[in-house]
Scaffold this motif. Structure first.
Motif, PDB file in Angstrom:
ATOM      1  N   UNK A  20     -43.791 -76.840  21.331  1.00 47.16           N
ATOM      2  CA  UNK A  20     -43.189 -76.090  20.144  1.00 47.16           C
ATOM      3  C   UNK A  20     -44.121 -75.306  19.587  1.00 47.16           C
ATOM      4  N   UNK A  21     -45.457 -75.627  19.485  1.00 50.04           N
ATOM      5  CA  UNK A  21     -46.521 -74.860  18.933  1.00 50.04           C
ATOM      6  C   UNK A  21     -46.768 -73.739  19.586  1.00 50.04           C
ATOM      7  N   UNK A  22     -46.630 -73.723  20.935  1.00 48.42           N
ATOM      8  CA  UNK A  22     -46.708 -72.493  21.704  1.00 48.42           C
ATOM      9  C   UNK A  22     -45.579 -71.503  21.708  1.00 48.42           C
ATOM     10  N   UNK A  23     -44.377 -72.194  21.336  1.00 48.06           N
ATOM     11  CA  UNK A  23     -43.298 -71.240  21.110  1.00 48.06           C
ATOM     12  C   UNK A  23     -43.523 -70.520  19.962  1.00 48.06           C
ATOM     13  N   UNK A  24     -43.981 -71.185  18.708  1.00 48.41           N
ATOM     14  CA  UNK A  24     -44.160 -70.403  17.545  1.00 48.41           C
ATOM     15  C   UNK A  24     -45.327 -69.347  17.892  1.00 48.41           C
ATOM     16  N   UNK A  25     -46.204 -69.776  18.502  1.00 51.28           N
ATOM     17  CA  UNK A  25     -47.385 -68.502  18.721  1.00 51.28           C
ATOM     18  C   UNK A  25     -46.685 -67.309  19.528  1.00 51.28           C
ATOM     19  N   UNK A  26     -45.760 -67.636  20.583  1.00 46.78           N
ATOM     20  CA  UNK A  26     -45.217 -66.878  21.117  1.00 46.78           C
ATOM     21  C   UNK A  26     -44.271 -65.953  20.321  1.00 46.78           C
ATOM     22  N   UNK A  27     -43.621 -66.578  19.332  1.00 46.81           N
ATOM     23  CA  UNK A  27     -42.794 -65.960  18.478  1.00 46.81           C
ATOM     24  C   UNK A  27     -43.635 -64.902  17.659  1.00 46.81           C
ATOM     25  N   UNK A  28     -44.814 -65.402  17.283  1.00 47.76           N
ATOM     26  CA  UNK A  28     -45.613 -64.396  16.207  1.00 47.76           C
ATOM     27  C   UNK A  28     -46.035 -62.940  17.025  1.00 47.76           C
ATOM     28  N   UNK A  29     -46.545 -63.420  18.193  1.00 48.49           N
ATOM     29  CA  UNK A  29     -46.863 -62.517  19.126  1.00 48.49           C
ATOM     30  C   UNK A  29     -45.867 -61.352  19.431  1.00 48.49           C
ATOM     31  N   UNK A  30     -44.609 -61.889  19.537  1.00 52.32           N
ATOM     32  CA  UNK A  30     -43.320 -61.311  19.730  1.00 52.32           C
ATOM     33  C   UNK A  30     -43.070 -60.450  18.615  1.00 52.32           C
ATOM     34  N   UNK A  31     -43.243 -60.929  17.374  1.00 55.83           N
ATOM     35  CA  UNK A  31     -43.024 -60.335  16.167  1.00 55.83           C
ATOM     36  C   UNK A  31     -43.743 -59.237  15.973  1.00 55.83           C
ATOM     37  N   UNK A  32     -45.092 -59.206  16.288  1.00 53.81           N
ATOM     38  CA  UNK A  32     -45.759 -58.069  16.160  1.00 53.81           C
ATOM     39  C   UNK A  32     -46.014 -57.123  17.550  1.00 53.81           C
ATOM     40  N   UNK A  33     -45.001 -57.139  18.309  1.00 53.15           N
ATOM     41  CA  UNK A  33     -45.007 -56.602  19.737  1.00 53.15           C
ATOM     42  C   UNK A  33     -44.334 -55.177  19.771  1.00 53.15           C
ATOM     43  N   UNK A  34     -43.739 -54.803  18.446  1.00 55.47           N
ATOM     44  CA  UNK A  34     -43.319 -53.446  18.268  1.00 55.47           C
ATOM     45  C   UNK A  34     -41.788 -53.489  18.567  1.00 55.47           C
ATOM     46  N   UNK A  35     -41.137 -54.525  18.175  1.00 56.11           N
ATOM     47  CA  UNK A  35     -39.831 -54.715  18.356  1.00 56.11           C
ATOM     48  C   UNK A  35     -39.062 -53.534  17.666  1.00 56.11           C
ATOM     49  N   UNK A  36     -37.850 -53.238  18.172  1.00 62.72           N
ATOM     50  CA  UNK A  36     -37.040 -52.129  17.383  1.00 62.72           C
ATOM     51  C   UNK A  36     -36.439 -52.722  16.070  1.00 62.72           C
ATOM     52  N   UNK A  37     -36.552 -52.156  15.077  1.00 62.84           N
ATOM     53  CA  UNK A  37     -35.813 -52.457  13.665  1.00 62.84           C
ATOM     54  C   UNK A  37     -34.668 -52.826  13.874  1.00 62.84           C
ATOM     55  N   UNK A  38     -33.915 -52.637  14.790  1.00 57.49           N
ATOM     56  CA  UNK A  38     -32.612 -53.001  15.013  1.00 57.49           C
ATOM     57  C   UNK A  38     -32.485 -54.437  15.385  1.00 57.49           C
ATOM     58  N   UNK A  39     -33.488 -55.284  15.644  1.00 60.33           N
ATOM     59  CA  UNK A  39     -33.504 -56.324  16.323  1.00 60.33           C
ATOM     60  C   UNK A  39     -34.073 -57.429  14.941  1.00 60.33           C
ATOM     61  N   UNK A  40     -33.191 -58.614  14.772  1.00 63.39           N
ATOM     62  CA  UNK A  40     -33.515 -59.666  13.813  1.00 63.39           C
ATOM     63  C   UNK A  40     -33.356 -60.995  14.518  1.00 63.39           C
ATOM     64  N   UNK A  41     -34.340 -62.079  14.332  1.00 65.64           N
ATOM     65  CA  UNK A  41     -34.108 -63.153  14.573  1.00 65.64           C
ATOM     66  C   UNK A  41     -34.844 -64.177  14.019  1.00 65.64           C
ATOM     67  N   UNK A  42     -34.522 -65.498  14.329  1.00 63.92           N
ATOM     68  CA  UNK A  42     -35.126 -66.769  13.473  1.00 63.92           C
ATOM     69  C   UNK A  42     -35.247 -67.810  14.682  1.00 63.92           C
ATOM     70  N   UNK A  43     -36.282 -68.722  14.385  1.00 59.87           N
ATOM     71  CA  UNK A  43     -36.315 -70.053  15.011  1.00 59.87           C
ATOM     72  C   UNK A  43     -35.547 -71.060  14.138  1.00 59.87           C
ATOM     73  N   UNK A  44     -34.347 -71.712  14.615  1.00 59.25           N
ATOM     74  CA  UNK A  44     -33.975 -72.998  13.854  1.00 59.25           C
ATOM     75  C   UNK A  44     -34.455 -74.249  14.393  1.00 59.25           C
ATOM     76  N   UNK A  45     -34.799 -75.082  13.811  1.00 55.27           N
ATOM     77  CA  UNK A  45     -35.417 -76.314  14.187  1.00 55.27           C
ATOM     78  C   UNK A  45     -34.692 -77.599  13.755  1.00 55.27           C
TER      79      UNK A  45
END
Length: 497
Positions: free
Chosen positions: A243-268
């Motif tokens: 789970x810790x690794x997943x949030x780290x991956x999510x943070x890297x993903x968030x900063x990766x230059x996603x298209x603005x038309x993309x939105x998401x969340x992690x629900x735990x």
């Protein structure tokens, strides 16, 4: 609908009412429809969304039909030194729309539900509308705007305090669409707040509106409705380390230059066994399904295999229905009640949670959370990253203060059967969870909190909700509502003399 208003609450209100001239209040209200204690529909009119606040008994609930009647209600209440509060959809997590304590005069906006879409694509949205109404009317005109997922939430409070949704990275918060507002002040006068007229008031409304007046209509920019939208849900069952690794991956993903038309969340939520958590990556991209899979690969290539995958392509309205968990935009029937406690954290882009803090947090969720009989969920909502419109607005442009946020966390726990009473361990469950996070981060960590997930037990709420803007808000409060007519537990305070 079940009745939860207690005899004790009604008795308490009766004692309070002795100090007021109710007959005079009724006379001063004139033609404004109002419901008083003892009326057959009072219990329903006074019921909160969050049944943890069952028992708060307003002196009356009024139902104005226009701005003039709103002014009449405000003057009738202030004449007797009553606190006057606006209620839109009634979804305040701490029943601010009932005043937060006995004896308030509630101005319910549900009779004011007009929506006009203009030729230039702007819209006038009366604040008695719910988000389902807004989506339906805008969509009929080929338009859309950013907003949250629950169709039953009212546009008044939602747009006052932010208004995040999965389109927010490309369009901003719902509040950011507002260019002017029609508002009735504490003296009963109706005014316009815009960049050229009462500009200080408009600044305050965009982040703290109910403290300054009763907004009868928002004037907002809208956007061309997307032609396609695909909702996705990938679900994972993970150990604490994963789970810790997943949030780290999510943070890297968030900063990766996603298209603005993309939105998401992690629900735990609770895991399949003690020591694990379930994480659902939920969101939407306002494009076709092929674009979703291509975009998601930047995340899915760096995390374990999900236990389930869902892709739901369709229209924009299909995506609203899917994400809202409904099959219709009809919000005429009451929403389901709940008995719950929430907390929030706004995580700054400059300082995401460390692995140490994430490990402590997930260890708590996977163990104490697994043993808990509460119905709980936690959300990590993607606000920031490259290209996010939310953070492109200047910090001082509105009263909303968190323009450098990476994520907003919503921490939510309901009673085991969703009904009162709410157990004492429900408070400690979330309070301890937040303490684990903040104590694991540096002492000068500049986190905040989000007003649409408002809580009544939050210490230092003025700073956490409003940061450096609070003093300016107090100055504007003194100018527009010096007698503190619009009071509720988290309203802006009139500065001391």
């Amino acid at each position: 609908m079940r009745s939860f208003l207690s005899l004790t609450a009604l008795t308490s209100l009766a004692l309070h009412v002795l100090a007021q001239d109710v007959d005079q209040l009724k006379a001063d209200l004139g033609d404004v429809q109002a419901v008083f204690p003892g009326d057959g529909d009072y219990t329903t009119a006074a019921q909160p969304f969050n049944l943890r606040f069952t028992g708060i008994a307003p002196i009356a609930v009024t139902y104005p039909t226009d701005a003039a009647q709103v002014g009449t209600a405000i003057l009738a209440g202030s004449k007797q030194n009553l606190q006057v509060v606006a209620r839109g959809g009634g979804h305040s997590y701490i029943a601010n729309g009932l005043g937060g304590k006995d004896g308030a005069l509630v101005v319910d906006m549900s009779k004011m539900k007009d929506i006009q879409v203009n030729e230039d694509g702007s819209a006038t949205i009366q604040t008695g509308n719910r988000l389902g109404d807004v989506v339906r009317v805008l969509s009929e005109n080929g338009r859309a705007m950013p907003h949250g997922t629950c169709p039953f939430v009212g546009a008044g409070g939602h747009m006052s305090f932010g208004g995040y949704g999965f389109t927010s990275r490309q369009w901003g918060l719902a509040m950011d669409t507002i260019y002017s507002a029609d508002v009735v002040l504490a003296n009963g006068t109706a005014v316009t707040a815009s960049e050229t007229e009462n500009a200080d008031l408009l600044w305050a409304l965009k982040g703290a509106a109910p403290s300054f007046g009763i907004v009868t209509a928002w004037h907002s920019h809208t956007f061309e409705q997307p032609q396609n939208a695909t909702v996705f849900t990938d679900t994972y069952d993970l150990t604490v380390e994963e789970a810790v690794s997943m949030v780290d991956a999510f943070t890297a993903f968030t900063f990766s230059g996603l298209p603005p038309s993309f939105g998401s969340e992690l629900t735990i939520t609770k895991g399949s066994e003690k020591g694990k958590v379930t994480i659902a990556h939920v969101g939407a991209i306002y494009a076709n399904v092929e674009s979703v899979n291509e975009t998601l690969s930047g995340f899915t290539d760096n995390v374990p295999e999900p236990v389930s995958i869902s892709r739901s392509p369709g229209s924009y309205v299909d995506s609203v229905l899917n994400l809202g968990g409904v099959d219709s935009l009809d919000v005429s029937k009451p929403d389901s009640n709940d008995t719950f406690y929430t907390k929030s954290l706004v995580i700054p882009e400059a300082e995401p949670m460390t692995d140490e803090a994430l490990t402590a947090w997930f260890d708590y969720n996977a163990n104490e959370g697994f043993d808990s009989d509460l119905q709980w969920f936690l959300q990590i909502q993607m606000y920031g990253g490259n290209g996010s419109v939310i953070n492109q607005v200047d910090t001082d442009a509105t009263a909303y203060a968190h323009r450098s946020s990476l994520y907003t966390y919503q921490l939510y726990a309901s009673s085991p059967n969703l009904l009162p009473p709410f157990p004492d361990n429900g408070y400690t469950f979330l309070d301890d969870m937040v303490d684990i996070i903040t104590s694991s981060m540096p002492s000068d960590w500049e986190y905040g909190a989000y007003l649409n997930y408002v809580e009544e037990r939050l210490e230092n709420w003025q700073d956490l909700y409003y940061d450096s803007h609070y003093q300016k808000l107090q100055t504007i409060k003194a100018a527009y509502d010096p007698n503190n007519v619009f009071y509720f537990p988290t309203s802006i305070e009139v500065p001391s003399a």
